[in-house]
Design an enzyme around this catalytic site. Structure first.
Site, short mmCIF file in Angstrom:
data_model
loop_
_atom_site.label_atom_id
_atom_site.label_comp_id
_atom_site.label_asym_id
_atom_site.label_seq_id
_atom_site.Cartn_x
_atom_site.Cartn_y
_atom_site.Cartn_z
N TYR A 91 39.85 65.94 -1.89
CA TYR A 91 40.23 65.52 -0.54
C TYR A 91 39.00 65.19 0.32
CZ TYR A 91 42.86 65.46 3.85
OH TYR A 91 43.41 65.09 5.04
N GLU B 207 36.30 57.07 2.20
CA GLU B 207 37.07 56.16 3.06
C GLU B 207 36.36 55.92 4.39
OE1 GLU B 207 41.14 57.54 3.52
OE2 GLU B 207 41.29 57.96 1.37
#
Length: 173
Positions: free
Chosen positions: A93, A100
């Site tokens: 995660y 991103e």
């Protein structure tokens, strides 16, 4: 292509435990990064963060679908797969989110220079849109979203013990 609406539908009808409020931001961020950044601005595709992004997303999905596939086929998943399902995201995660955010940040210079997807005034709709500032807004949304989305991950699908109780010495292969 069908995966996106199916994930949302499965959450809505209760087929999976993942809440729609967690699924929508995940799907939205993946669509934004793949289409809005990587596809739209080819200059970003060669950055090292693309590799970490693809690795994070891939490992996460392999574990996820292995878990659900095994659970569907055999009625339950091995505890090792359960442990992976609820522990790997502790690494994947943050790696995925960082990739991103990094790629969006790197793309900002190309977004600003190209003015792609911008709508300037005057026009017949009397409307203006700047993709550069929209991308900055997306980056700002990542901050609260980063900490709110994974909360449900600490709750396994069934009444099995919490992730914290699943230690390596309890795993059966």
């Amino acid at each position: 292509i069908l995966r996106v609406p199916c994930q949302i539908l499965h959450g809505l009808v209760g087929l999976v435990r993942s809440p729609v409020s967690a699924t929508l931001p995940q799907i939205g961020s993946r669509l934004f990064v793949t289409w809005g950044i990587l596809w739209s601005f080819p200059e970003t595709r060669t950055h090292i963060l693309v590799s970490s992004l693809v690795i994070s997303w891939s490992i996460t999905e392999i574990i996820r679908y292995s878990f659900f596939g095994t659970k569907e086929l055999f009625g339950s998943a091995p505890s090792s797969l359960l442990w992976l399902r609820y522990s790997s995201f502790l690494v994947m995660y943050p790696t995925g989110i960082s990739s991103e955010v990094g790629l969006i940040y790197i793309a900002l210079q190309f977004i600003k220079a190209s003015e792609k997807y911008c709508i300037r005034m005057p026009n017949k709709w009397n409307y203006s849109f700047d993709y550069f500032y929209a991308s900055i807004l997306v980056l700002l949304v990542y901050v609260p979203g980063t900490f709110s989305c994974p909360r449900y991950r600490f709750m396994p699908e069934s009444s099995t013990p919490s992730v914290c109780a699943l230690t390596v010495d309890k795993l059966t292969l």
